[in-house]
Each structure stands twice: as C-alpha cells, then as structure tokens.
Write an enzyme that holds these catalytic residues in place. Sequence first.
Site, short mmCIF file in Angstrom:
data_model
loop_
_atom_site.label_atom_id
_atom_site.label_comp_id
_atom_site.label_asym_id
_atom_site.label_seq_id
_atom_site.Cartn_x
_atom_site.Cartn_y
_atom_site.Cartn_z
N TRP A 461 0.80 -1.22 0.00
CA TRP A 461 0.00 0.00 0.00
C TRP A 461 0.84 1.27 0.00
O TRP A 461 0.29 2.36 0.12
CB TRP A 461 -0.92 0.00 1.23
N ASP A 462 2.17 1.16 -0.09
CA ASP A 462 3.04 2.32 0.07
C ASP A 462 2.85 2.94 1.45
O ASP A 462 2.86 4.16 1.62
CB ASP A 462 2.77 3.35 -1.02
N TYR A 463 2.66 2.09 2.45
CA TYR A 463 2.53 2.54 3.83
C TYR A 463 3.91 2.60 4.50
O TYR A 463 4.04 2.30 5.67
CB TYR A 463 1.62 1.60 4.61
#
Length: 783
Positions: A461-463
């Site tokens: 999630w590109d977290y």
Amino acid sequence: MSQTSSSPVVRALAAVLGVVIAVAGLVLAVGGVRLLTLGGSAYFVLMGVAMLASGVLLVRRRPAGVTLYLLALLATAVWAVFDAGWHFWPLVSRLAMPLGFGLLALLVLPTLKAAQGGGGGRGAYAGAALLALVFVAGFVHAFRVEPVVAPTSEPAVMPVAAGKAQKNWESWGNTTAGTRFAALDQINKQNVGQLQVAWTAHTGDVPDSNGFGAEDQDTPLQIGDTLYICTAHNRVVALDADSGATRWSYDSKATAPNWQRCRGLGYYADADNGSATRDAECAQRILMTTVDARLIALDAKSGKPCTDFGDAGTVDLKAGMGEVKPGFYTLTAAPLVAGDLIVVGGRVADNIEVNEPSGVVRAFDVHSGKLVWAWDLSKEKPDTPLDPNINYTRATPNVWTSMAYDAKLGLIYLPTGNTTPDQWGGERTPQDDKYNSAVVALDVKTGTERWLFQTVRHDLWDYDLPAQPALIDLPDGTPALAQVTKAGQIFLLNRQTGEPITKVEDIPAPQGNASGERYAKTQPVSTGLPQIGTERLTESDMWGATPFDQLACRIQFKQMRYDGLFTPPGEDMALQWPGSLGGMNWGSVAYDPTNHYLFVNDMRLGLWTRLIPRAQMQSGAGGVEMGAASQTGTPYGSLRNRFLSPLGIPCQKPPYGTMSAVDLTTGKLAWQVPVGTVEDTGPLGIKMHMGIPIGMPTLGPSLATQSGLLFFAGTQDYYLRAFDSGSGREVWKARLPVGSQGGPMTYVSPKTGRQYIVVTAGGARQSPDRGDYVVAYALPKPN
C-alpha cells in the site's frame, strides 16, 4: 387576480424552475437506479422520481408540483438525519440544494395558485422566509470551528525554569530527538495576538508549480545570531537572525528531473577548546544532501565548502550504488548528525521498475567525509570499508525520511520504506519483507542492528514509514519512541528494546486476488493509542458539495472492493483508506514534555488502485504519487488515483485534515480539531475566498512551545496559525504571501533578546501560487 400574481414573467420563472427540478430529478433517478443495482441506497431513485414528477407539474403550472416537492423535501430531511446523524457537514451535503429548490418553489406557489384563481400567498412566503433563515443560520455556522473531539480539561502551563531556556535550533526537529518542542515562553497565550511581521527575506529560489517538481518544505536552523535556510534546488542561505539580511549564500547547482526539495540541513560544531578552535575554518559546519545525491559540508560562517571534507567539500553518494538513472536516487531529508558522524539514507523512485538503486543507509565521518559504516540489508554485518568492486544490494527498502538519534543509548532510529514497486511484492526477498515499513535501531558506532519493529507486513500500500521518530521520556522515566504512519497509526515503543509500550494487536488481514502475489495473514494495529482517520468507510460516509457528486461518490464506493484497512490491490478496482499519502506524512509530530501531549496532524485522502496486466502496460511510467506506474519487471503495472468526486472534492465526509493532541498519560485524544479552510482552494481548484474551516489535508511539521502554544502552517490556505496546545482553540493566525509546507521554528536572539517565530513560504501543495519567502514574527519592540 392581481396583475403581479399573474405576470407572464413570474409564470415563466415557475416553468424554468420546473424544468430545472425535473432535469435534476431525472439525473438523480438514473444515477439512483445504478446505485440501487450495486446494492446501495434507494433514496436517490425515490427522490429523483418525486422531483421529476414535481418538475413536470411545475412546468404545467400546477400547485400540486410544489406540494409534491415539499413532501419529498420533508422525507429527505428525515432520511438525511437517519443516514448521517446530527452532524453539520454531512447534513449540508444532503439538504442544502434540496432546501434551495424548496425555497424557490414556495416563492412561486402564490403565482401558481393565482393562475388557477386561488390564494394562499402568505403561508408560502412565511415558509420561504423560514427556509431562508435556515440557510442563513447554516451559512453562519459553516464559519465556526467544530471540534471533532472537544477538550474536557486543560493542563496548566509550566514556565521555563531558570537556565533551561533553549539556546539554538540545531537539528531538523530542533534536536536529534525530533520533538519539535522549544523551551521558550516569551511569546505566550496572553500576548500571541500581538505578533507582527518582524522581517521578510527572500531566498532567490522560487520553486516551480509543476506538480512534482520543486517544492519548499524547509525547517530553518538557528545557531546563535544566524539562520540557515535550504531551498528546493539545494541552495543554502544564511540570514541575520534579527533582520533577515543575507550573510552568505551557496548554490550547489543540484539538478534532478523531479522531486526537488530540501527539508532541512545538518549542523556540527567542533568541541570548544578555545578561541583558536572556535574560529578555525569549518569549526562549525552546515551539512546538506542534494537531489542529485551529494553530501556537502560548508563553513557555517562563510558558506565556503570545507576542503578537508570528501573531494573539496563534497562526497558522491552514488559511489557503490551501481547504475543510478537520473531521478532514481534523490535525497530530500535533512542529514542526521550523530556525534562525529553524518548519517544519510535516500529516496528511491517509486514504482517504475525492479532492480532500482539500493536503500543503503551510510555513516560518514563529519570531518573527513570518509565512510565509517554502511547498513546494507543483504549483509549480516556492516560492510566496512566498502569493497570498491562490490556495489550495495539493489532495490532494498530505503529510508527516505528523517532519522532520530539518542546519544545516551548510542542508537540511531531508522523509519524504513518499501522495496519498489509498492503495489506488487511477488518478487520481494525475505530480507525485503523483514525490513519494510519498520523502525530499525542501529548502533551509532558500528551500524549494527539492535532491534526492529515492523508496522506493516508485506506492504502493498506504500505505507512506508514517512516520519521522523520522536524520542520522548514518559512520566515514569521510560525511554520511549513515538512513530506515526501513513496508515493512521501511532506506535509507542521502548526505544531501548523496541518492545511496544502501549497495546499492539494483530488483526486478520484481507486477502487479495492477484495471481502470483502473496499476502500477510495478519497486520499489526496500535490499539493502545488513538488511530487517526482510520474509521471504516460506509456508503453513508460519502459526501459531496451537491447530491449529484455525493451520488457519484456512492456509486464509485459501491463499485470498488473494500475490506477496510489493508484492502490489497488487485486486477479489480480496490479502495485504499487511508491512502498512500496518509494518514500522517513526513511532517512527523511535536511533543510537549510538560503536559505529555503528542501533537499529530494528518490528511484524510483515500485512493483507488488497480493492477494492470503487463501486456496492457507501457514501461517507463511512474515515480510520482498518482496515475500510471509501469512496475517494469513484474507481472503488473498499476493505476491509482485519489478517491474524489467529479468536482475534485474527496468523496468521504469532512474533515480532510485535522490536528490532534494525544495525552500519553491516558492514551486518549485530549482534543482534535479540523485545520485549514477553503479560502485558497475549492471545487475544481477554484478558490472560494471564504474562510470556511472544513478541515483540509495537511502537509508539514508543527512546533510546540512551553508557553502552551502550537504553531502550524502546512495547510492549503495561506496562514501561519497558533493553537492553544491545551484545548486546540485557534488563538492567532497571520496571512502568508503564499501557502507553506515549511516547518515553523523559534528562537530567542542572543543580541536583542526577542523571540521570533520563523517559517518559510514557497507555496502550498496543489497550489499554483509560489514564492521564496522567509517570514519572521515577533512581539512589538518595547518603546
């Protein structure tokens, strides 16, 4: 029958109103049918049919058209409260336009009745007056700040103890602990309203407004009577702390095809062994990393490169990296000065291809620029010295944001990102999965890993961790580390051991459907502290300036796969909430140790993602936050964008950005308020020029002072604000020439004794207005 009541003009206006209501009803009915087939609310179909019938009757000049519409309006009011509760902005979305049509319908009712030989004007006008009062009351209320969480008590303000006042602002987060707290109280809650511009300076470097080009995001340093500023194109400007006059400037001539920004500088001073040492060349050094991957040391007094450092003042950070394409490896965060070392990470371009440059973290000697150690994730031990025949491992998780340092424990804390690409992890190694989206503690002398805490498993999630950890000491003396995330989490860890201090739970994670991908079975969430902006969305949470874009958002929502937090991307359209911008981002937090309040600003922007099979995806796209990303070398490209209405407004209900105070003694929210207005933005990017405090996405750092004030400028309107840090009430604001993403900082001049609040203003995110301003505020000079 009076001449006025039977006027052809008035009857024509009634017919026009009927056409408008009928067309609006037709749109709602057609869209409502689509929503109903997706399993959504039946209201829009019913209201659309009622409006269509009412409009037709009005066109035919039948009073029954008004009666029918008013009955539908009454039903709408009941539905709105049932669907949204007694909450102002959700009710505005559902009722404002229908009430407007109702007011106009009441105004034409006497004319329609008169045309049929009837009366009844007084009651209709009284009803219209009542609806007009509702409109006026709603408009006035729209300018009031409604706390999301109201304070129940306010902590006392503790004066700065004698001899404990802050002297310098030497690091990006004030100190290497990154708390952004200043033990200063000359400017306080009683006199903050008297703040005025003391001086304005210009850096000479105006960042362009090209979406992902140059942006000013700097927090200045202050050493004695000098301020040090870095610009988006890696220029350094030294300013007089009392006048803003330029003392020297240095242009690194740095270039990059995108993502030009400098969030801060580093500072180092040799031990003071006498005036000879203090006055020697480069006894005080300003350190800067550049967007084209250099580390530069400058003499703090003259701005000239330190010739004993690296190659004539410069270390090439591309050494040992193998192939580095332009724009694929940039440095934007301030370098961390940890004792006699300079520690740097680096930003790797997102989502373009596999086998991108390494995410290695390196430490260099502050005097010579020689490599001391390198934390390369493929190596069991730091690779020191680097074998010139061996490059660092490519495509490892990187550290693109700021790091923190505890000199007493001898530990450096790294917030890591992901192995690129973000939305696909099928080719990631066990080492990649171990270190992505984690806080890693390293021994400052050797770079040896001491502990690791992961906030997201197999991150799709590109977290990645975007923010500098804040090192704080709890009331019981526990050495703690607060880490905020894009997923809206606040993790509080023991910074000596890495163990959670507040409760962290593993929750079952949604499973995806992309062929060849693997998915974590569980994910950690911080349940012992508030989660910011992570509430699970429902159809009723959809919002819009009108019922039409609210309906469009509801249709989008029902069309997407959404399983709550950690909904993985797939070949279908998946909703990610919070989005990859956050939650919280690089601005990190501020912490007031006198009342143990942690201040967190956030943005609430969802996005949708979709994996595109390789045969349908062109190579070379990516490296930006939204849109198409090629992810070359994987089975899929990706497509993602913000979850917005047709008017460009976030689809979920407001607020879209808040400031929160977390009381670490109770683990609860002390207060939470929306931050920012639509004065300098609005639907379709059109400025509304109204200070309606709906709460807009925030981006940038805050500043807490011991006087009980919290300063913040990272809003989409052009203001520097001061909040009462005990209650969240806005107590002062000043109009900036353009918006700001910079971090406010403060100091007391050693020459004049005046306390200044300084912020850079180069332009707000998504705003075309740009500048090169440095603005200082102070109390009026005594007579």
